[in-house]
Write an enzyme that holds these catalytic residues in place. Structure first.
Site, PDB file in Angstrom:
ATOM      1  N   GLU A  56       0.045  12.126   4.454  1.00 31.63           N
ATOM      2  CA  GLU A  56       0.196  14.239   5.267  1.00 31.63           C
ATOM      3  C   GLU A  56       1.269  15.041   5.811  1.00 31.63           C
ATOM      4  O   GLU A  56       2.076  15.973   6.167  1.00 31.63           O
ATOM      5  CB  GLU A  56      -0.715  13.966   6.379  1.00 31.63           C
ATOM      6  N   CYS A  59      -1.013  10.138  12.234  1.00 31.99           N
ATOM      7  CA  CYS A  59      -0.574  11.238  11.519  1.00 31.99           C
ATOM      8  C   CYS A  59      -1.119  12.808  12.107  1.00 31.99           C
ATOM      9  O   CYS A  59      -1.462  13.740  12.355  1.00 31.99           O
ATOM     10  CB  CYS A  59      -1.986  11.228   9.627  1.00 31.99           C
ATOM     11  N   GLY A 107     -11.465 -17.624 -18.668  1.00 35.23           N
ATOM     12  CA  GLY A 107     -12.223 -17.717 -19.056  1.00 35.23           C
ATOM     13  C   GLY A 107     -13.790 -17.946 -18.775  1.00 35.23           C
ATOM     14  O   GLY A 107     -13.393 -17.145 -17.747  1.00 35.23           O
TER      15      GLY A 107
HETATM   16  N1  LIG Z   1      -4.935   9.638   6.646  1.00 38.70           N
HETATM   17  C1  LIG Z   1      -4.069   8.098   5.542  1.00 38.70           C
HETATM   18  N2  LIG Z   1      -3.169   8.813   4.916  1.00 38.70           N
HETATM   19  C2  LIG Z   1      -2.426   7.439   4.422  1.00 38.70           C
HETATM   20  O1  LIG Z   1      -0.781   7.609   3.817  1.00 38.70           O
HETATM   21  C3  LIG Z   1      -2.813   6.737   4.830  1.00 38.70           C
HETATM   22  N3  LIG Z   1      -1.585   5.376   3.947  1.00 38.70           N
HETATM   23  C4  LIG Z   1      -4.233   6.027   5.368  1.00 38.70           C
HETATM   24  N4  LIG Z   1      -3.772   4.429   6.345  1.00 38.70           N
HETATM   25  C5  LIG Z   1      -4.034   4.167   6.848  1.00 38.70           C
HETATM   26  O2  LIG Z   1      -3.721   3.519   7.863  1.00 38.70           O
HETATM   27  C6  LIG Z   1      -3.964   2.061   7.854  1.00 38.70           C
HETATM   28  C7  LIG Z   1      -2.245   2.122   7.286  1.00 38.70           C
HETATM   29  O3  LIG Z   1      -1.697   2.119   8.352  1.00 38.70           O
HETATM   30  P1  LIG Z   1       0.384   2.168   8.782  1.00 38.70           P
HETATM   31  O4  LIG Z   1       0.455   2.120   7.431  1.00 38.70           O
HETATM   32  O5  LIG Z   1      -0.053   0.476   8.948  1.00 38.70           O
HETATM   33  O6  LIG Z   1       0.576   2.646   9.974  1.00 38.70           O
HETATM   34  C8  LIG Z   1      -4.838   1.841   6.609  1.00 38.70           C
HETATM   35  O7  LIG Z   1      -5.233   0.699   6.697  1.00 38.70           O
HETATM   36  C9  LIG Z   1      -5.601   3.769   6.791  1.00 38.70           C
HETATM   37  O8  LIG Z   1      -6.541   3.055   7.241  1.00 38.70           O
HETATM   38  N5  LIG Z   1      -4.839   6.904   6.167  1.00 38.70           N
HETATM   39 ZN   LIG Z   2      -1.701   8.429   8.757  1.00 37.66          ZN
END
Ligand SMILES: Nc1nc(O)c(N)c(N[C@@H]2O[C@H](COP(=O)(O)O)[C@@H](O)[C@H]2O)n1
Ligand SMILES: [Zn+2]
Length: 353
Positions: free
Chosen positions: A47, A79, A285
């Site tokens: 996002e 986000c 295997g």
């Molecule tokens: N909505 C969303 N967009 C992304 O691009 C994401 N990577 C996630 N990840 C969520 O946030 C957790 C990881 O958070 P950090 O990268 O450590 O800040 C991951 O477990 C998802 O729940 N969500």
């Molecule tokens: Zn996020």
């Protein structure tokens, strides 16, 4: 638009562990003004990239995202706050995030800020893309995929053990792609001795998995290709005190060795969970495959079937004894589907939890 999110997300296949694959698109007046995907843990979420690209055009726009926006401080800030701050009017979300730190909280935060939120668009496809992430979050284990190639009469080699090649070129390429989408690939000592595999993606433009060898005895060749190819890391799991000089020689070659209390599929999956793996490919295997199925280290099976017959009473089959005596006891794959891969076919499905 959600399909676009999914194809953006796929650009990071095999690179995001332990994080999910996520894509996002910002749309204003029917036109895409921003898009992005999550490239890997520690980097901004999908996002954030999409909103950054949209800039001021995000105000009053619609954001599409394949996974609910996060609502917590992890490696990156929430986000949900970025979406609110950007002045987005509407959010279309593929699926709720199963991560207990999020679990609906991101959606609630957007609604609280007056953003219209629609949840569950292309949900099945979103869930499938992140089946490994969902399994990891809910079961605290990586998602195990058992892959094998067999003849029409159910053999993975001839009676002499010769197995190169059961399937054709297209199926082999599909396997290389599959390895690249997984974080680790596991074999036993028998496979190293008989096939001398490389276990890489055989391409420079897609990632390689961690190569894991399970061997209680370390009865392994000194010159295996696994120790001679450097494009992917290799980890050998054995028991305490086994062949310390051989372990040292492996370490000198850049191979990591680890002594486990017991070298079981579940023990190795626990280790890989702790190291952040989302998906693990079993390319072993029949004996190890049966043990991995028995201790629930396999969630999905992908079988490539070649239209050829080798026969042979003692020719090995892909899964050895599971202790089943009658056909009703057979493990039925759920959501099974088949598709052609060149001259071969693939059948895949899920073992019930
Ligand atoms: N909505 C969303 N967009 C992304 O691009 C994401 N990577 C996630 N990840 C969520 O946030 C957790 C990881 O958070 P950090 O990268 O450590 O800040 C991951 O477990 C998802 O729940 N969500
Ligand atoms: Zn996020």
């Amino acid at each position: 638009m959600m399909q676009r999110c999914l194809s953006l997300a796929r650009q990071a296949l095999g690179k995001t562990a332990p994080n999910p694959l996520v894509g996002s698109v910002v749309v204003k007046d029917g036109r895409i003004v921003g898009e992005g995907f999550h490239p890997g843990a520690g980097q901004p979420h999908a996002e954030v990239f999409a909103l950054r690209q949209a800039g001021e055009q995000a105000r009053g726009a619609t954001i599409y995202v394949s996974l609910e926006p996060c609502n917590h401080y992890g490696r990156t800030p929430p986000c949900s706050e970025a979406v609110v701050k950007a002045g987005v009017a509407r959010a279309i979300v593929g699926m709720v995030d199963p991560n207990p730190k999020v679990a609906g909280g991101g959606i609630a935060r957007l609604r609280e800020a007056g953003i219209e939120v629609i949840v569950g668009v292309e949900e099945e496809a979103c869930r499938q893309l992140n089946e490994a992430f969902i399994h990891r979050i809910l079961h605290h284990r990586p998602f195990g995929i058992l892959k094998y190639a067999m003849t029409l009469d159910g053999k993975i080699a001839t009676t002499t053990g010769h197995s190169a090649w059961v399937t054709g070129e297209d199926a082999r390429k599909a396997v290389h792609q599959l390895r690249s989408a997984c974080d680790a690939v596991i074999v036993g000592g028998n496979t190293v001795r008989s096939d001398n595999p490389q276990l890489t993606s055989h391409r420079t433009d897609i990632p390689n998995p961690l190569r894991v060898v399970m061997s209680r005895t370390l009865d392994l060749p000194e010159n295996a290709r696994l120790w001679q190819t450097e494009e992917a890391p290799t980890l050998v799991c054995t028991e305490a005190g086994v062949k310390p000089e051989f372990q040292q020689r492996l370490r000198d070659l850049g191979v990591e060795t680890i002594e486990l209390e017991s070298v079981t599929p579940a023990g190795v999956m626990e280790l890989l969970y702790d190291r952040g793996s989302l998906s693990v490919l079993w390319e072993c295997g029949g004996t190890l495959a049966a043990r991995a199925i028995a201790d629930r280290s396999v969630q999905k099976v992908i079988a490539f079937i070649a239209p050829k017959i080798v026969g042979g009473k003692i020719a090995p089959s892909p899964v050895s004894d599971l202790g089943l005596e009658t056909m009703p006891e057979a493990l039925n794959l759920e959501h099974a589907r088949w598709y052609a891969v060149g001259k071969d076919i693939a059948i895949e499905g899920y073992l019930s939890e």
